[in-house]
Design a protein around this motif. Structure first.
Motif, PDB file in Angstrom:
ATOM      1  N   CYS A 233      84.879  36.152  48.855  1.00 28.68           N
ATOM      2  CA  CYS A 233      84.050  37.359  48.913  1.00 28.68           C
ATOM      3  C   CYS A 233      83.950  37.894  50.341  1.00 28.68           C
ATOM      4  N   GLY A 234      85.058  37.866  51.063  1.00 28.95           N
ATOM      5  CA  GLY A 234      85.085  38.430  52.407  1.00 28.95           C
ATOM      6  C   GLY A 234      84.594  37.492  53.488  1.00 28.95           C
ATOM      7  N   GLN A 235      84.042  36.355  53.095  1.00 28.59           N
ATOM      8  CA  GLN A 235      83.497  35.401  54.054  1.00 28.59           C
ATOM      9  C   GLN A 235      84.558  34.352  54.383  1.00 28.59           C
ATOM     10  N   GLU A 236      84.780  34.091  55.670  1.00 24.26           N
ATOM     11  CA  GLU A 236      85.763  33.073  56.043  1.00 24.26           C
ATOM     12  C   GLU A 236      85.232  31.674  55.748  1.00 24.26           C
ATOM     13  N   LEU A 237      86.079  30.839  55.136  1.00 27.02           N
ATOM     14  CA  LEU A 237      85.700  29.440  54.930  1.00 27.02           C
ATOM     15  C   LEU A 237      85.962  28.683  56.235  1.00 27.02           C
ATOM     16  N   THR A 238      85.074  27.781  56.573  1.00 24.92           N
ATOM     17  CA  THR A 238      85.217  27.047  57.832  1.00 24.92           C
ATOM     18  C   THR A 238      85.501  25.577  57.555  1.00 24.92           C
ATOM     19  N   MET A 239      86.027  24.908  58.586  1.00 25.99           N
ATOM     20  CA  MET A 239      86.236  23.466  58.499  1.00 25.99           C
ATOM     21  C   MET A 239      84.885  22.746  58.432  1.00 25.99           C
ATOM     22  N   ALA A 240      83.864  23.358  59.048  1.00 24.26           N
ATOM     23  CA  ALA A 240      82.526  22.760  58.977  1.00 24.26           C
ATOM     24  C   ALA A 240      82.065  22.711  57.522  1.00 24.26           C
ATOM     25  N   PHE A 241      82.466  23.704  56.745  1.00 25.52           N
ATOM     26  CA  PHE A 241      82.103  23.772  55.329  1.00 25.52           C
ATOM     27  C   PHE A 241      83.013  22.874  54.486  1.00 25.52           C
ATOM     28  N   ALA A 242      84.319  22.990  54.693  1.00 24.25           N
ATOM     29  CA  ALA A 242      85.290  22.381  53.778  1.00 24.25           C
ATOM     30  C   ALA A 242      85.815  21.022  54.231  1.00 24.25           C
ATOM     31  N   GLY A 243      85.626  20.713  55.523  1.00 21.87           N
ATOM     32  CA  GLY A 243      86.272  19.564  56.154  1.00 21.87           C
ATOM     33  C   GLY A 243      86.272  18.260  55.378  1.00 21.87           C
ATOM     34  N   ASP A 244      85.108  17.824  54.878  1.00 19.11           N
ATOM     35  CA  ASP A 244      85.090  16.500  54.242  1.00 19.11           C
ATOM     36  C   ASP A 244      85.774  16.493  52.873  1.00 19.11           C
ATOM     37  N   PHE A 245      85.934  17.671  52.246  1.00 21.36           N
ATOM     38  CA  PHE A 245      86.691  17.730  50.987  1.00 21.36           C
ATOM     39  C   PHE A 245      88.196  17.693  51.251  1.00 21.36           C
ATOM     40  N   LEU A 246      88.583  17.947  52.499  1.00 26.68           N
ATOM     41  CA  LEU A 246      90.009  18.021  52.832  1.00 26.68           C
ATOM     42  C   LEU A 246      90.495  16.769  53.560  1.00 26.68           C
ATOM     43  N   ALA A 247      89.551  15.951  54.018  1.00 27.06           N
ATOM     44  CA  ALA A 247      89.918  14.758  54.785  1.00 27.06           C
ATOM     45  C   ALA A 247      90.769  13.816  53.937  1.00 27.06           C
ATOM     46  N   GLY A 248      91.854  13.350  54.505  1.00 22.21           N
ATOM     47  CA  GLY A 248      92.716  12.391  53.823  1.00 22.21           C
ATOM     48  C   GLY A 248      93.619  13.008  52.770  1.00 22.21           C
ATOM     49  N   TYR A 249      93.548  14.308  52.627  1.00 27.99           N
ATOM     50  CA  TYR A 249      94.332  15.003  51.602  1.00 27.99           C
ATOM     51  C   TYR A 249      95.746  15.262  52.115  1.00 27.99           C
ATOM     52  N   ILE A 250      96.749  14.823  51.360  1.00 30.44           N
ATOM     53  CA  ILE A 250      98.140  15.075  51.738  1.00 30.44           C
ATOM     54  C   ILE A 250      98.830  15.794  50.582  1.00 30.44           C
ATOM     55  N   PRO A 251      98.825  17.123  50.630  1.00 30.34           N
ATOM     56  CA  PRO A 251      99.376  17.893  49.512  1.00 30.34           C
ATOM     57  C   PRO A 251     100.895  17.787  49.436  1.00 30.34           C
ATOM     58  N   LYS A 252     101.395  17.686  48.198  1.00 33.69           N
ATOM     59  CA  LYS A 252     102.842  17.601  47.981  1.00 33.69           C
ATOM     60  C   LYS A 252     103.510  18.938  48.280  1.00 33.69           C
ATOM     61  N   GLU A 253     102.763  20.036  47.986  1.00 33.91           N
ATOM     62  CA  GLU A 253     103.359  21.370  48.086  1.00 33.91           C
ATOM     63  C   GLU A 253     103.490  21.848  49.523  1.00 33.91           C
ATOM     64  N   LEU A 254     102.953  21.086  50.465  1.00 29.37           N
ATOM     65  CA  LEU A 254     102.905  21.580  51.833  1.00 29.37           C
ATOM     66  C   LEU A 254     103.791  20.742  52.726  1.00 29.37           C
ATOM     67  N   GLU A 255     104.369  21.398  53.710  1.00 26.70           N
ATOM     68  CA  GLU A 255     105.200  20.681  54.656  1.00 26.70           C
ATOM     69  C   GLU A 255     104.319  19.818  55.556  1.00 26.70           C
ATOM     70  N   MET A 256     104.296  18.546  55.271  1.00 27.34           N
ATOM     71  CA  MET A 256     103.565  17.575  56.075  1.00 27.34           C
ATOM     72  C   MET A 256     104.603  16.534  56.475  1.00 27.34           C
ATOM     73  N   PRO A 257     104.553  15.883  57.575  1.00 29.68           N
ATOM     74  CA  PRO A 257     103.572  15.985  58.647  1.00 29.68           C
ATOM     75  C   PRO A 257     103.737  17.242  59.508  1.00 29.68           C
ATOM     76  N   ASP A 258     102.860  17.385  60.503  1.00 30.79           N
ATOM     77  CA  ASP A 258     102.939  18.535  61.397  1.00 30.79           C
ATOM     78  C   ASP A 258     104.026  18.307  62.452  1.00 30.79           C
ATOM     79  N   SER A 259     104.129  19.229  63.398  1.00 31.28           N
ATOM     80  CA  SER A 259     105.253  19.203  64.340  1.00 31.28           C
ATOM     81  C   SER A 259     105.283  17.956  65.221  1.00 31.28           C
ATOM     82  N   VAL A 260     104.136  17.260  65.347  1.00 32.96           N
ATOM     83  CA  VAL A 260     104.162  16.038  66.157  1.00 32.96           C
ATOM     84  C   VAL A 260     104.039  14.783  65.299  1.00 32.96           C
TER      85      VAL A 260
END
Ligand SMILES: [Zn+2]
Ligand SMILES: [Zn+2]
Ligand SMILES: [Zn+2]
Ligand SMILES: [Zn+2]
Ligand SMILES: [Zn+2]
Length: 224
Positions: free
Chosen positions: A72-99
């Motif tokens: 609804c036009g409001q940006e979601l923040t890591m402060a809001f979503a962070g603990d739901f995303l911790a430890g999550y490794i999605p198959k659909e996404l290119e992981m790991p990161d560049s390092v």
């Protein structure tokens, strides 16, 4: 008749679940225990863990996806979503990161940095040869300052050098016009920010309201 009874029963079941401390995910419409759902205060939409993870993954995976994700036009923040995303490794996404890290937050910040116009990197960490991106949610726009969550040092969002600016360390961006231009470049595409017609300052939306009054007294309406 049959329809209204069925609806009545469905309403009773729903009411019972609410009373039992359950909250419904606005995306998949499933009821969860309250702690397993996060609710955005401004629009009251709720997300279960899976739906929040999917919301992020979809936006990150789509090269045109808007980051941070919005509701609804409001940006979601890591402060809001962070603990739901911790430890999550999605198959659909290119992981790991560049390092080589598989941490979701790191991968998210990497993609967010790529899609942020005029991204802010910590000046102190950069002087040590480390590139640490400071996400928009951690920037104090009123103070033109960003504090790094790695080294806790400040960076000026105008000149990108270490701050606080003092007599011995003045900000080289010293005209109101160029300050405004830099703020405009960085904030004009962001949800909830708009340029005031009266004075040209960037103004942000008060929580839950699309109308704000600028420092100069001008009324500004923020459309999304
Ligand atoms: Zn859900
Ligand atoms: Zn919403
Ligand atoms: Zn730093
Ligand atoms: Zn500066
Ligand atoms: Zn103004």
């Amino acid at each position: 008749m049959g329809f209204s009874i069925r609806r009545g029963v469905a309403n009773l079941v729903r009411r019972g679940q609410r009373l039992a401390g359950k909250a419904r995910c606005s995306v998949c419409l499933t009821y969860f225990k309250g702690a397993l759902v996060k609710t955005i205060p401004t629009c009251s939409h709720s997300y279960c863990k899976t739906c929040l993870q999917k919301t992020y993954t979809r936006a990150m995976n789509d090269p045109e996806g808007i980051l941070p994700p919005r509701c609804c036009g409001q940006e979601l923040t890591m402060a809001f979503a962070g603990d739901f995303l911790a430890g999550y490794i999605p198959k659909e996404l290119e992981m790991p990161d560049s390092v080589g890290h598989t941490d979701f937050r790191r991968r998210y910040l990497e993609i967010l940095a790529e899609r942020t116009s005029d991204p802010i990197y910590c000046a102190h960490c950069r002087s040590l040869g480390r590139q640490v991106f400071i996400p928009p949610e951690e920037i104090n726009e009123e103070a033109d300052s960003a504090v790094c969550s790695t080294c806790f040092q400040g960076t000026c969002t105008l000149c990108k050098r270490s701050n606080p600016h003092t007599f011995g360390n003045p900000c080289p961006i010293d005209s109101d016009e160029s300050r405004q231009e830099i703020r405009y470049q960085r904030l004009s595409g962001r949800a909830g920010w708009k340029c005031c017609d009266g004075c040209g300052m960037m103004v942000s939306r008060d929580v839950g309201c699309a109308h704000v009054v600028c420092r100069c007294g001008q009324n500004v309406w923020l459309a999304f």
